[in-house]
Scaffold this motif. Structure first.
Motif, PDB file in Angstrom:
ATOM      1  N   LEU A 194      23.378   3.321   5.857  1.00 29.48           N
ATOM      2  CA  LEU A 194      21.993   3.518   6.288  1.00 29.48           C
ATOM      3  C   LEU A 194      21.027   3.355   5.112  1.00 29.48           C
ATOM      4  O   LEU A 194      19.936   2.794   5.264  1.00 29.48           O
ATOM      5  N   GLN A 195      21.428   3.853   3.952  1.00 31.87           N
ATOM      6  CA  GLN A 195      20.590   3.688   2.756  1.00 31.87           C
ATOM      7  C   GLN A 195      20.501   2.216   2.369  1.00 31.87           C
ATOM      8  O   GLN A 195      19.427   1.719   2.000  1.00 31.87           O
ATOM      9  N   GLN A 196      21.610   1.512   2.473  1.00 36.04           N
ATOM     10  CA  GLN A 196      21.625   0.093   2.120  1.00 36.04           C
ATOM     11  C   GLN A 196      20.756  -0.726   3.078  1.00 36.04           C
ATOM     12  O   GLN A 196      20.056  -1.660   2.650  1.00 36.04           O
ATOM     13  N   ILE A 197      20.789  -0.388   4.358  1.00 35.02           N
ATOM     14  CA  ILE A 197      19.946  -1.085   5.337  1.00 35.02           C
ATOM     15  C   ILE A 197      18.479  -0.930   4.965  1.00 35.02           C
ATOM     16  O   ILE A 197      17.700  -1.899   4.968  1.00 35.02           O
ATOM     17  N   ALA A 198      18.087   0.305   4.645  1.00 33.10           N
ATOM     18  CA  ALA A 198      16.692   0.569   4.279  1.00 33.10           C
ATOM     19  C   ALA A 198      16.316  -0.170   2.993  1.00 33.10           C
ATOM     20  O   ALA A 198      15.238  -0.772   2.903  1.00 33.10           O
ATOM     21  N   ASP A 199      17.190  -0.149   2.012  1.00 38.82           N
ATOM     22  CA  ASP A 199      16.902  -0.808   0.730  1.00 38.82           C
ATOM     23  C   ASP A 199      16.778  -2.315   0.893  1.00 38.82           C
ATOM     24  O   ASP A 199      15.905  -2.949   0.280  1.00 38.82           O
ATOM     25  N   LEU A 200      17.652  -2.909   1.701  1.00 34.03           N
ATOM     26  CA  LEU A 200      17.634  -4.363   1.886  1.00 34.03           C
ATOM     27  C   LEU A 200      16.323  -4.835   2.512  1.00 34.03           C
ATOM     28  O   LEU A 200      15.822  -5.921   2.177  1.00 34.03           O
ATOM     29  N   THR A 201      15.770  -4.030   3.410  1.00 28.43           N
ATOM     30  CA  THR A 201      14.608  -4.469   4.187  1.00 28.43           C
ATOM     31  C   THR A 201      13.284  -3.925   3.669  1.00 28.43           C
ATOM     32  O   THR A 201      12.225  -4.244   4.224  1.00 28.43           O
ATOM     33  N   GLY A 202      13.332  -3.086   2.630  1.00 29.57           N
ATOM     34  CA  GLY A 202      12.096  -2.516   2.106  1.00 29.57           C
ATOM     35  C   GLY A 202      11.643  -1.266   2.825  1.00 29.57           C
ATOM     36  O   GLY A 202      10.495  -0.830   2.671  1.00 29.57           O
ATOM     37  N   GLY A 203      12.538  -0.663   3.622  1.00 25.63           N
ATOM     38  CA  GLY A 203      12.193   0.569   4.318  1.00 25.63           C
ATOM     39  C   GLY A 203      12.646   1.787   3.541  1.00 25.63           C
ATOM     40  O   GLY A 203      12.785   1.757   2.320  1.00 25.63           O
ATOM     41  N   ARG A 204      12.898   2.888   4.251  1.00 20.51           N
ATOM     42  CA  ARG A 204      13.362   4.123   3.628  1.00 20.51           C
ATOM     43  C   ARG A 204      14.436   4.761   4.496  1.00 20.51           C
ATOM     44  O   ARG A 204      14.479   4.558   5.701  1.00 20.51           O
ATOM     45  N   TYR A 205      15.289   5.552   3.835  1.00 22.34           N
ATOM     46  CA  TYR A 205      16.326   6.305   4.534  1.00 22.34           C
ATOM     47  C   TYR A 205      15.950   7.778   4.529  1.00 22.34           C
ATOM     48  O   TYR A 205      15.489   8.320   3.513  1.00 22.34           O
ATOM     49  N   TYR A 206      16.146   8.440   5.686  1.00 17.06           N
ATOM     50  CA  TYR A 206      15.836   9.857   5.807  1.00 17.06           C
ATOM     51  C   TYR A 206      17.039  10.608   6.354  1.00 17.06           C
ATOM     52  O   TYR A 206      17.753  10.101   7.207  1.00 17.06           O
ATOM     53  N   ARG A 207      17.220  11.826   5.862  1.00 17.65           N
ATOM     54  CA  ARG A 207      18.280  12.710   6.356  1.00 17.65           C
ATOM     55  C   ARG A 207      17.626  13.855   7.109  1.00 17.65           C
ATOM     56  O   ARG A 207      16.909  14.654   6.512  1.00 17.65           O
TER      57      ARG A 207
END
Length: 267
Positions: A194-207
């Motif tokens: 999930l963190q990698q998805i956010a990083d690849l696309t310029g978004g953010r990961y939240y827990r």
């Protein structure tokens, strides 16, 4: 002419409907009639439904669509400006019921159980890509599990979304019981993916391990994804009252003519 400031953002919401979303571990702080705070626990799906609808209500000028996923992804709504249908569909979400206690077994809103994160991203990205004129495109993914279904991996789907200029915010919802019970026999969160998805696309990961955490995640996304564009609207008015008025005048004239020309009955 009217000039109005509106959002230039299209948002696709992707909500996990796998069986683990029935876990009642999302705690909200609510107030009773005397304004006293109390804590109440709801299942993950109920928490997601509540926060998604609150988020939608706060973005009246965005086009917002909806994808639901479990073992496969399902497009539930395109990208309308009228959000009533999106909120209605969110209210219709339900999970599978195993049966028992006098109730029959029931399949969930998505009949095939599992967690197809990659398929959900691909479905949402495909819909966003159809709108070429949009300034900014965003996917908000809410899930509580690990990708175990679908024909495309989450990372591959994220790479394709990046090529389309789509930003993805990922939210892991629910408590990870391994932190307290030290057991592997529970649902786990693939935070790395999930963190990698956010990083690849310029978004953010939240827990989001609580209701407050989930609210905070959406409030942060709402603050980050703000963009205004000007829209000019031409309102043209055409008066139509002369037509029925003319008909009324003609009928009135005929009525007067008949009144004065018809012979009166004999006394």
């Amino acid at each position: 002419y009217e000039e109005q400031k509106v959002s230039g953002i299209d948002i696709m919401l992707a909500c996990d409907l796998s069986g683990s979303m029935a876990e009642r571990d999302m705690v909200f702080t609510v107030r009773d009639k005397r304004n006293r705070p109390s804590r109440t626990a709801v299942d993950r799906l109920t928490a997601a439904q509540h926060v998604l609808k609150e988020f939608i209500s706060g973005r009246p000028n965005d086009r917002i669509g909806l994808v639901a996923f479990a073992g496969k992804a399902k497009l539930c709504s395109p990208l309308p400006l009228d959000h009533g249908i999106v909120r209605y569909v969110i209210d219709q979400f339900y999970l599978a019921h195993p049966g028992g206690f006098g109730q029959p077994a029931r399949a969930g809103y998505i009949a095939q159980d599992g967690t197809a994160i990659g398929s959900a991203i691909a479905s949402a990205a495909t819909r966003l890509n159809e709108r070429k004129e949009t300034k900014s495109k965003v996917i908000i993914l809410v899930t509580d599990g690990v990708n175990n279904s679908g024909s495309i991996s989450p990372i591959e789907a994220a790479k394709q979304a990046t090529e389309l200029g789509i930003k993805i915010f990922t939210i892991a919802i629910g408590r990870d019981e391994r932190l307290s019970r030290h057991t592997a026999a529970v649902d786990t969160f693939d935070e790395k993916t999930l963190q990698q998805i956010a990083d690849l696309t310029g978004g953010r990961y939240y827990r989001a391990s609580s209701g407050a955490g989930l609210l905070k995640a959406f409030a942060d996304i709402d603050r980050l994804e703000k963009s205004e564009v000007k829209r000019r609207t031409l309102q043209s008015y055409e008066e139509l009252f002369p037509w029925p008025l003319s008909v009324g005048c003609v009928l009135l004239a005929l009525g007067c003519l008949l009144h004065f020309t018809r012979p009166r009955p004999a006394p």
